[in-house]
Design an enzyme around this catalytic site. Structure first.
Site, PDB file in Angstrom:
ATOM      1  CG  HIS A 157      -2.010  -0.397  -4.195  1.00  8.28           C
ATOM      2  ND1 HIS A 157      -2.276   0.913  -3.882  1.00  8.28           N
ATOM      3  CD2 HIS A 157      -2.462  -1.131  -3.135  1.00  8.28           C
ATOM      4  CE1 HIS A 157      -2.849   0.981  -2.694  1.00  8.28           C
ATOM      5  NE2 HIS A 157      -2.979  -0.250  -2.231  1.00  8.28           N
TER       6      HIS A 157
ATOM      7  CD  GLU B   4      -1.850   4.033  -6.245  1.00  9.64           C
ATOM      8  OE1 GLU B   4      -1.922   3.288  -5.246  1.00  9.64           O
ATOM      9  OE2 GLU B   4      -1.714   5.259  -6.136  1.00  9.64           O
TER      10      GLU B   4
ATOM     11  CG  ASN C 264      -3.095   3.728   0.866  1.00  6.29           C
ATOM     12  OD1 ASN C 264      -4.178   3.782   1.438  1.00  6.29           O
ATOM     13  ND2 ASN C 264      -2.692   2.658   0.197  1.00  6.29           N
TER      14      ASN C 264
ATOM     15  CB  SER D  58      -0.869   0.028   1.265  1.00  7.89           C
ATOM     16  OG  SER D  58      -1.655  -1.114   1.355  1.00  7.89           O
TER      17      SER D  58
END
Ligand code: NAD
Length: 297
Positions: A138, A150, A188, A117
């Site tokens: 991701h 991602e 994130n 992450s």
């Protein structure tokens, strides 16, 4: 394609699911046999749900399950892989150790991807002798439902490796988005400060769990409030990501709220432990955090 997925937790089982449904042979690897057993049961249950909705045939479900094998040995589980996707616990030392081991046992041409992450792809790549073939892939939770992947290029990741991973993402029905390698990437870096601020707002007694989540759901049209989302992601994972942002940028705005630290220390990890900001029994949720947590209530 032969794809090995390392870590059979909530993300690993979803990643194995979507690759198997996309026609790939999957080896799902975990140190814990119990995690592997639970993952296969979860995948079967989630495929059943797709059959019930009419988005998958019963034969399609059986074929997808047949394509997944399991292993408790990383060395053995990656030996024929063309792609490895690592989805083990969010811990930098653990990931560096796993990537050294994968690098030693996977075929030379194999692409090594991580579902991290927040941890630097370039740092993970530097633990291997093939940094040009290391990339971030991701996925979002729950993987079978969420469209975004991602795709994070490390400093040395080649165009060819990036293209191969973007193409694979599209082929399994996802929407890959290419981004660069700074702490937290895009998803994130933006999400975790919001979650941390929601926890800080609770900690200061500005609002209760339901109030904070309701404001964000109804006021900002978020499908889920930030505290419920934190439970869903895992409070340990949220804490680990905030620490990476804090270390990576050195700015106090990323410092994790003490309440988050306390809850993780107390083993309240959210859905996966049965309790976080809400308590969870057989899929239902009820408000849980006691007002005593709030300093100013
Ligand atoms: P989890 O705690 O549900 O699962 C982690 C799994 O890794 C466990 O089954 C554990 O036994 C296994 N594991 C630990 N050490 C291992 C090793 N040496 N070899 C093989 N398996 C090992 O965690 P998760 O939520 O599935 O997160 C996994 C990764 O995905 C993390 O990097 C996390 O940051 C990332 N991620 C999580 C989310 C989310 O919403 N939870 C979303 C996107 C990405």
């Amino acid at each position: 394609m032969n794809i090995s997925v390392i870590g059979a937790g909530q993300m690993g089982n979803g990643i194995a699911h979507v690759f198997a449904q996309g026609g790939h042979q999957v080896t799902l690897i975990d140190i814990a046999q119990a995690s592997l057993d639970k993952a296969i049961a979860t995948i079967a249950k989630n495929l059943d749900r797709q059959v019930a909705k009419g988005t998958l045939t019963a034969a399609g479900k059986d074929a997808a399950l047949m394509r997944i094998t399991t292993s408790t040995s990383t060395a053995d589980g990656v030996k024929d892989a063309e792609l490895v996707v690592e989805a083990a616990t969010e811990n930098v030392e653990l990931k560096l150790k796993i990537f050294k081991e994968i690098d030693a046992h996977a075929p030379a041409g194999c692409i090594l991807a991580t579902n991290t992450s927040s941890i630097s792809i370039t740092k993970i790549a530097a633990a291997t002798a093939r940094p040009a073939q290391v990339i971030g892939m991701h996925f979002m939770n729950p993987v079978p439902v969420m469209k975004l992947v991602e795709v994070i290029r490390g400093y040395n990741t080649t165009d060819a490796v990036t293209k191969a991973v973007m193409d694979l993402g599209r082929a399994i029905g996802k929407v890959p988005v290419e981004v660069h390698d700074y702490a937290g990437f895009v998803a994130n870096r933006i999400l975790m400060p919001m979650i941390n601020e929601a926890i800080e707002t609770l900690f200061q007694g500005v609002g209760g769990v339901e109030e904070i989540d309701t404001v964000m759901k109804l006021g900002m049209a978020h499908p889920m409030g930030p505290l419920q989302l934190a439970d869903f992601i895992g409070l340990d994972t949220c804490l680990a990501i905030l620490r990476v942002l804090h270390d990576g940028f050195g700015q106090p705005k990323y410092a994790p709220c003490p309440l988050l630290v306390q809850m993780v220390t107390a083993g309240k990890l959210g859905v996966k432990s049965g309790e976080g900001f809400y308590s969870y029994t057989a899929g239902s949720k009820e408000s849980k955090v006691a007002p005593a947590f709030a300093v100013a209530s």
